[in-house]
Design an enzyme around this catalytic site. Structure first.
Site, PDB file in Angstrom:
ATOM      1  N   ASN A 149     -17.958 -26.347  17.342  1.00 42.78           N
ATOM      2  CA  ASN A 149     -17.698 -27.702  16.887  1.00 42.78           C
ATOM      3  C   ASN A 149     -18.757 -28.659  17.443  1.00 42.78           C
ATOM      4  O   ASN A 149     -18.803 -28.920  18.640  1.00 42.78           O
ATOM      5  CB  ASN A 149     -16.281 -28.115  17.330  1.00 42.78           C
ATOM      6  CG  ASN A 149     -15.865 -29.458  16.806  1.00 42.78           C
ATOM      7  OD1 ASN A 149     -16.636 -30.411  16.813  1.00 42.78           O
ATOM      8  ND2 ASN A 149     -14.624 -29.544  16.381  1.00 42.78           N
ATOM      9  N   LYS A 150     -19.603 -29.176  16.546  1.00 44.30           N
ATOM     10  CA  LYS A 150     -20.692 -30.047  17.001  1.00 44.30           C
ATOM     11  C   LYS A 150     -20.175 -31.340  17.616  1.00 44.30           C
ATOM     12  O   LYS A 150     -20.797 -31.892  18.515  1.00 44.30           O
ATOM     13  CB  LYS A 150     -21.673 -30.329  15.856  1.00 44.30           C
ATOM     14  CG  LYS A 150     -21.122 -31.176  14.742  1.00 44.30           C
ATOM     15  CD  LYS A 150     -22.156 -31.429  13.653  1.00 44.30           C
ATOM     16  CE  LYS A 150     -21.552 -32.314  12.581  1.00 44.30           C
ATOM     17  NZ  LYS A 150     -22.502 -32.611  11.523  1.00 44.30           N
TER      18      LYS A 150
ATOM     19  N   ASP B  17      -9.493 -14.777  18.702  1.00 41.34           N
ATOM     20  CA  ASP B  17      -8.129 -15.240  18.474  1.00 41.34           C
ATOM     21  C   ASP B  17      -7.600 -15.954  19.712  1.00 41.34           C
ATOM     22  O   ASP B  17      -7.734 -15.452  20.832  1.00 41.34           O
ATOM     23  CB  ASP B  17      -7.203 -14.063  18.136  1.00 41.34           C
ATOM     24  CG  ASP B  17      -7.502 -13.464  16.777  1.00 41.34           C
ATOM     25  OD1 ASP B  17      -7.982 -14.205  15.898  1.00 41.34           O
ATOM     26  OD2 ASP B  17      -7.249 -12.258  16.603  1.00 41.34           O
TER      27      ASP B  17
ATOM     28  N   ASP C 211      -9.347 -26.186  25.447  1.00 46.38           N
ATOM     29  CA  ASP C 211      -8.334 -26.113  24.412  1.00 46.38           C
ATOM     30  C   ASP C 211      -7.620 -27.445  24.487  1.00 46.38           C
ATOM     31  O   ASP C 211      -7.272 -27.924  25.575  1.00 46.38           O
ATOM     32  CB  ASP C 211      -7.363 -24.945  24.604  1.00 46.38           C
ATOM     33  CG  ASP C 211      -6.621 -24.632  23.302  1.00 46.38           C
ATOM     34  OD1 ASP C 211      -7.257 -24.684  22.233  1.00 46.38           O
ATOM     35  OD2 ASP C 211      -5.426 -24.361  23.348  1.00 46.38           O
TER      36      ASP C 211
ATOM     37  N   PHE D  69     -13.065 -37.391  15.105  1.00 49.08           N
ATOM     38  CA  PHE D  69     -12.780 -36.263  14.228  1.00 49.08           C
ATOM     39  C   PHE D  69     -11.337 -35.843  14.442  1.00 49.08           C
ATOM     40  O   PHE D  69     -10.631 -36.377  15.292  1.00 49.08           O
ATOM     41  CB  PHE D  69     -13.760 -35.104  14.491  1.00 49.08           C
ATOM     42  CG  PHE D  69     -13.693 -34.540  15.886  1.00 49.08           C
ATOM     43  CD1 PHE D  69     -12.969 -33.386  16.151  1.00 49.08           C
ATOM     44  CD2 PHE D  69     -14.359 -35.151  16.935  1.00 49.08           C
ATOM     45  CE1 PHE D  69     -12.904 -32.856  17.424  1.00 49.08           C
ATOM     46  CE2 PHE D  69     -14.306 -34.627  18.219  1.00 49.08           C
ATOM     47  CZ  PHE D  69     -13.575 -33.478  18.459  1.00 49.08           C
ATOM     48  N   GLY D  70     -10.891 -34.889  13.659  1.00 50.91           N
ATOM     49  CA  GLY D  70      -9.527 -34.377  13.822  1.00 50.91           C
ATOM     50  C   GLY D  70      -8.486 -35.450  13.564  1.00 50.91           C
ATOM     51  O   GLY D  70      -8.509 -36.133  12.536  1.00 50.91           O
ATOM     52  N   TYR D  71      -7.590 -35.625  14.522  1.00 51.02           N
ATOM     53  CA  TYR D  71      -6.484 -36.568  14.391  1.00 51.02           C
ATOM     54  C   TYR D  71      -6.823 -37.976  14.887  1.00 51.02           C
ATOM     55  O   TYR D  71      -5.961 -38.851  14.898  1.00 51.02           O
ATOM     56  CB  TYR D  71      -5.274 -36.051  15.182  1.00 51.02           C
ATOM     57  CG  TYR D  71      -4.752 -34.714  14.702  1.00 51.02           C
ATOM     58  CD1 TYR D  71      -3.912 -34.622  13.593  1.00 51.02           C
ATOM     59  CD2 TYR D  71      -5.088 -33.540  15.356  1.00 51.02           C
ATOM     60  CE1 TYR D  71      -3.430 -33.402  13.155  1.00 51.02           C
ATOM     61  CE2 TYR D  71      -4.614 -32.313  14.929  1.00 51.02           C
ATOM     62  CZ  TYR D  71      -3.787 -32.244  13.826  1.00 51.02           C
ATOM     63  OH  TYR D  71      -3.309 -31.031  13.398  1.00 51.02           O
TER      64      TYR D  71
ATOM     65  N   LYS E 228     -15.033 -44.067  23.249  1.00 53.32           N
ATOM     66  CA  LYS E 228     -14.111 -42.926  23.221  1.00 53.32           C
ATOM     67  C   LYS E 228     -14.447 -41.939  24.334  1.00 53.32           C
ATOM     68  O   LYS E 228     -13.557 -41.391  24.988  1.00 53.32           O
ATOM     69  CB  LYS E 228     -14.146 -42.228  21.862  1.00 53.32           C
ATOM     70  CG  LYS E 228     -13.191 -41.039  21.802  1.00 53.32           C
ATOM     71  CD  LYS E 228     -13.328 -40.248  20.532  1.00 53.32           C
ATOM     72  CE  LYS E 228     -12.506 -38.976  20.644  1.00 53.32           C
ATOM     73  NZ  LYS E 228     -12.797 -38.021  19.602  1.00 53.32           N
TER      74      LYS E 228
ATOM     75  N   ARG F 130     -10.351 -35.623  26.618  1.00 51.64           N
ATOM     76  CA  ARG F 130     -11.475 -34.753  26.982  1.00 51.64           C
ATOM     77  C   ARG F 130     -12.346 -35.443  28.023  1.00 51.64           C
ATOM     78  O   ARG F 130     -12.806 -34.814  28.979  1.00 51.64           O
ATOM     79  CB  ARG F 130     -12.286 -34.388  25.739  1.00 51.64           C
ATOM     80  CG  ARG F 130     -13.325 -33.320  26.004  1.00 51.64           C
ATOM     81  CD  ARG F 130     -13.937 -32.746  24.725  1.00 51.64           C
ATOM     82  NE  ARG F 130     -12.917 -32.009  23.983  1.00 51.64           N
ATOM     83  CZ  ARG F 130     -12.389 -32.419  22.824  1.00 51.64           C
ATOM     84  NH1 ARG F 130     -12.805 -33.531  22.255  1.00 51.64           N
ATOM     85  NH2 ARG F 130     -11.468 -31.699  22.227  1.00 51.64           N
TER      86      ARG F 130
END
EC number: 3.6.1.66
Length: 189
Positions: A9-10, A39, A68, A148-150, A171, A177
């Site tokens: 993920n860039k 996985d 994660d 990105f994402g949510y 951010k 993060r």
């Protein structure tokens, strides 16, 4: 010192690099042309981060950082949680739209983002872990063009904006993060 960030993920790489660039030379799996996806079989953010960090550290024989992270929503009993990136089985936009659909009649919109980082050294088989959380709530519609994402549906009340309305620099100072990365950075001072 080189640090492998176990992601394709860039956006994640950019966030991590923005905080750690003075401490580490950051390379990603994409930079190494490694497109293997393992996985995530863990039951927690920590288990998944450790799984990824250990695997890629041993594979590339490099100090490796894996994260994660995900969104946990009270109304959805903590979902999407560890399944945040694959919640709908589709794209980031599909995930976001599914959450909005499931939250259509929710009165409790409280949520939080969690990030767990694991730093794994393949020479010693020793790891360190760092965690960050940020609290807010889910908006009724997407707002903002950054992130990105949510991020477009996660509202931070103290800032009166969604994460996607914040500049990337801002951010990277307040996100889940960023909090975890700052803890890692402090450990290396």
């Amino acid at each position: 010192m080189k640090l492998l960030v176990a992601t394709q993920n860039k956006h994640k790489k950019q966030e991590i690099e923005a905080v750690l660039k003075k401490t580490f030379e950051v390379v990603s799996l994409a930079d190494l042309s490694d497109d293997e996806v393992i996985d995530e079989t863990g039951d927690t953010f920590f288990e998944n981060a450790l799984l990824k960090a250990k695997h890629y550290a041993k594979k590339h024989n490099m100090l490796t950082l894996a994260d994660d992270s995900g969104l946990s929503i009270d109304y959805l009993n903590g979902a999407p949680g560890i399944y945040s990136a694959r919640y709908s089985g589709g794209s980031d936009l599909d995930n976001l739209n599914l959450v909005l659909k499931e939250m259509a009649h929710a009165t409790n919109r409280d949520a939080h983002f969690t990030c767990v980082l694991v730093l794994y050294d393949p020479r010693t088989n020793v790891y360190q872990t760092y965690q960050g959380k940020i609290y807010g709530w889910i908006t009724h519609t997407a707002q903002g063009n950054h992130g990105f994402g949510y991020d477009p549906i996660f509202y931070v009340p103290e800032l009166k904006q969604t994460l996607a309305e914040l500049s990337p620099t801002h951010k990277n100072q307040i996100s889940h993060r960023a909090i975890a990365l700052q803890a890692l950075k402090e450990a290396f001072r």
